[in-house]
Design a protein around this motif. Structure first.
Motif, PDB file in Angstrom:
ATOM      1  N   ASN A 177      -8.745  -6.335   1.137  1.00 23.17           N
ATOM      2  CA  ASN A 177      -8.846  -6.353   2.605  1.00 23.17           C
ATOM      3  C   ASN A 177      -9.219  -5.002   3.201  1.00 23.17           C
ATOM      4  OD1 ASN A 177      -8.037  -9.093   2.644  1.00 23.17           O
ATOM      5  ND2 ASN A 177      -5.919  -8.425   2.426  1.00 23.17           N
ATOM      6  N   ASP A 178      -9.191  -3.950   2.383  1.00 21.88           N
ATOM      7  CA  ASP A 178      -9.461  -2.611   2.903  1.00 21.88           C
ATOM      8  C   ASP A 178      -9.902  -1.713   1.745  1.00 21.88           C
ATOM      9  OD1 ASP A 178      -9.526  -0.111   4.052  1.00 21.88           O
ATOM     10  OD2 ASP A 178      -7.456  -0.150   4.760  1.00 21.88           O
ATOM     11  N   ARG A 179     -11.190  -1.444   1.660  1.00 16.38           N
ATOM     12  CA  ARG A 179     -11.721  -0.651   0.549  1.00 16.38           C
ATOM     13  C   ARG A 179     -11.207   0.782   0.542  1.00 16.38           C
ATOM     14  NH1 ARG A 179     -17.979  -1.881   1.064  1.00 16.38           N
ATOM     15  NH2 ARG A 179     -17.591  -0.121   2.417  1.00 16.38           N
ATOM     16  N   ARG A 180     -10.657   1.261   1.671  1.00 15.51           N
ATOM     17  CA  ARG A 180     -10.170   2.634   1.743  1.00 15.51           C
ATOM     18  C   ARG A 180      -8.781   2.803   1.122  1.00 15.51           C
ATOM     19  NH1 ARG A 180     -10.073   3.190   7.850  1.00 15.51           N
ATOM     20  NH2 ARG A 180      -9.374   1.084   7.472  1.00 15.51           N
ATOM     21  N   SER A 181      -8.116   1.703   0.840  1.00 10.96           N
ATOM     22  CA  SER A 181      -6.769   1.801   0.278  1.00 10.96           C
ATOM     23  C   SER A 181      -6.667   0.959  -0.984  1.00 10.96           C
ATOM     24  CB  SER A 181      -5.714   1.348   1.298  1.00 10.96           C
ATOM     25  OG  SER A 181      -5.771  -0.050   1.488  1.00 10.96           O
ATOM     26  N   ARG A 218       0.845  -1.191   0.000  1.00 12.15           N
ATOM     27  CA  ARG A 218       0.000   0.000   0.000  1.00 12.15           C
ATOM     28  C   ARG A 218       0.888   1.252   0.000  1.00 12.15           C
ATOM     29  NH1 ARG A 218      -2.521   0.022   5.353  1.00 12.15           N
ATOM     30  NH2 ARG A 218      -0.408  -0.633   5.846  1.00 12.15           N
ATOM     31  N   ASN A 255      -7.745  -2.875  -2.959  1.00 13.50           N
ATOM     32  CA  ASN A 255      -7.261  -3.714  -1.864  1.00 13.50           C
ATOM     33  C   ASN A 255      -8.437  -4.550  -1.376  1.00 13.50           C
ATOM     34  OD1 ASN A 255      -6.332  -4.817   0.520  1.00 13.50           O
ATOM     35  ND2 ASN A 255      -5.346  -2.950   1.230  1.00 13.50           N
TER      36      ASN A 255
END
Length: 159
Positions: free
Chosen positions: A90-94, A55, A88
């Motif tokens: 595992n994490d929609r914000r990144s 990331r 990502n």
């Protein structure tokens, strides 16, 4: 006979910084000449080549720079076609950043140039035993500088 000489830490600092600047400039010039790639981009691309899921935050932490600054560098590398962002899972914000096939080819070629220049500038100058000791000393200094309460921190480095 006992050696009473005291090491001048100001001179050590000056020599270390001047060497780092000269080495950075030489490696950067060689990468630009042989691969049309600046050393800052090369450093980021090497990290992306080593890590399958990376990331922007990971890049920022690795180099001790801001997320905003990291994002700008990655934007430029992406615009050149050497990396891409993907969602990502595992994490929609990144997003995750990865090298493109063209970026991987360039990173591999640039690594050959990088290693050759380091061999010329460092490896051929310092005997292996001294180089091992120097590497251990630098590692100890970096580890010591990362300790809580120490004036030097990884956040003061730049990419």
């Amino acid at each position: 006979m006992e050696d009473d000489a005291v090491v001048d830490l100001k001179l050590v600092f000056h020599d270390l910084v001047q060497f780092e600047i000269a080495l950075w400039n030489a490696v950067d010039a060689r990468l630009r000449a042989d691969c049309d790639l600046q050393l800052t981009w090369f450093e980021v691309m090497q990290l992306l080549a080593r890590r399958s899921e990376c990331r922007i935050q990971d890049v920022a932490e690795e180099f001790g720079i801001t997320v905003g600054g990291t994002s700008k560098v990655v934007d430029r590398i992406e615009a050149a076609g050497y990396c891409r962002r993907r969602a990502n899972p595992n994490d929609r914000r990144s997003s995750l950043v990865e090298l493109t096939p063209e970026g991987r080819r360039l990173a591999d070629r640039a690594m050959e140039v990088f290693e050759a220049e380091l061999e010329t500038r460092v490896g051929s100058v310092i005997p292996e035993q001294d180089l091992e000791r120097f590497a251990a000393t630098l590692s100890a200094l970096r580890a010591g500088g990362a300790q809580p309460g120490c004036a030097v921190s990884a956040g003061q480095e730049s990419a």
